[in-house]
Design an enzyme around this catalytic site. Structure first.
Site, mmCIF file in Angstrom:
data_model
loop_
_atom_site.group_PDB
_atom_site.id
_atom_site.type_symbol
_atom_site.label_atom_id
_atom_site.label_comp_id
_atom_site.label_asym_id
_atom_site.label_seq_id
_atom_site.Cartn_x
_atom_site.Cartn_y
_atom_site.Cartn_z
ATOM 1 N N VAL A 58 -9.137 17.260 -17.478
ATOM 2 C CA VAL A 58 -9.954 16.488 -18.417
ATOM 3 C C VAL A 58 -11.433 16.850 -18.333
ATOM 4 C CG1 VAL A 58 -8.361 14.530 -18.533
ATOM 5 C CG2 VAL A 58 -10.180 14.536 -16.806
ATOM 6 N N TYR A 145 -17.724 7.181 -6.715
ATOM 7 C CA TYR A 145 -16.691 6.543 -7.528
ATOM 8 C C TYR A 145 -17.273 5.335 -8.269
ATOM 9 C CZ TYR A 145 -12.368 4.088 -8.745
ATOM 10 O OH TYR A 145 -11.360 3.435 -9.423
ATOM 11 N N ALA A 147 -20.391 4.682 -9.027
ATOM 12 C CA ALA A 147 -21.358 5.110 -10.041
ATOM 13 C C ALA A 147 -20.655 5.651 -11.279
ATOM 14 C CB ALA A 147 -22.291 6.164 -9.451
ATOM 15 N N SER A 148 -19.588 6.405 -11.070
ATOM 16 C CA SER A 148 -18.856 6.974 -12.213
ATOM 17 C C SER A 148 -18.218 5.874 -13.043
ATOM 18 C CB SER A 148 -17.804 7.980 -11.738
ATOM 19 O OG SER A 148 -16.727 7.349 -11.063
ATOM 20 N N LYS A 149 -17.688 4.852 -12.400
ATOM 21 C CA LYS A 149 -17.032 3.766 -13.127
ATOM 22 C C LYS A 149 -18.051 2.860 -13.812
ATOM 23 C CE LYS A 149 -12.759 4.901 -12.413
ATOM 24 N NZ LYS A 149 -11.911 5.322 -13.551
#
Length: 238
Positions: A58, A145, A147-149
């Site tokens: 992705v 993780y 921060a990405s979410k």
């Protein structure tokens, strides 16, 4: 409640993605499965459901565009693919940050961009992004993780505003602790202590998250857009 709908679920060979695929099939959707590679798990669930499947990274914009262009009309996209490495800020390398954001954030961007063209042309569609309670500042979590979410939740609201005129609804689901292989692989004493604080005193089953995802994907949620729906057993309120 999904009769006649074609639904693409990224990261659907196991965990929440697989549970969502099985339930969507039960609800009448044509399900297109996805994995980063053509794994035995992916082939197995595709055979079980009698569904098509695709394999691509992705985070690779060109690979996404090429694969999705061959799938035909997509009515509903569930951006579920992601990674959750267990590393502290000091342990994270630049390569780690790149890998996590490529999968968790740019994966959402790349696959959404690829399906939005058709949705805009047809005047409607649904996109459900899988976030996490770790994206909220009041819940401690691994920095990359989390921060990405957090970024996934913010981009959800931005997309919802931009694409509402085209009849496209965009929401996110933020699970708490879910009993999946990914969660089991990342358990630590800190996480276990957090789980002890869940008012319902248990992790969610993947199927319980899938029900919320598919509600948001259905016509029953026709006036909900730009929202992050928290499904955490009450953890966020204690």
């Amino acid at each position: 409640m999904l009769n006649g709908k074609t639904l693409l679920i990224t990261g659907s060979s196991r965990g929440i993605g697989a549970a969502t695929a099985r339930l969507a099939k039960k609800y009448g959707a044509e399900v297109i499965l996805h994995g980063k590679s053509e794994s035995e798990e992916l082939r197995k669930i595709a055979k079980e459901l009698g569904s098509r499947y695709v394999a691509f990274d992705v985070g690779d914009e060109d690979a996404v565009e090429k694969a999705v262009s061959k799938l035909g009309d997509i009515d509903i996209l569930v951006n579920n693919a992601g990674v959750n490495p267990s590393k502290t800020f000091q342990e994270l390398t630049s390569a780690d940050w790149q890998e996590i954001f490529n999968a968790n954030l740019f994966g959402v961007v790349n696959v959404s961009r690829a399906v939005l063209k058709g949705m805009m042309a047809r005047g409607g569609g649904k996109i459900i992004n899988i976030a996490s309670i770790k994206g909220f500042s009041h819940v401690s979590g691994k920095p990359a993780y989390a921060a990405s979410k957090a970024a996934v939740m913010r981009i959800t609201s931005s997309m919802a505003e931009e694409f509402a005129p085209y009849g496209i609804l965009v929401n996110a689901v933020a699970p708490g602790f879910v009993d999946t292989e990914m969660t089991g692989a990342s358990l630590s004493p800190k996480i276990i202590s957090q789980m002890d604080g869940i008012p319902l005193k248990r992790m969610a089953k993947p199927e319980e998250i899938a029900e919320v995802i598919l509600f948001a994907a259905s016509d029953k949620a026709s006036y909900i857009t730009g929202q992050t729906i928290v499904v955490d057993g009450g953890l966020s309120v204690v």
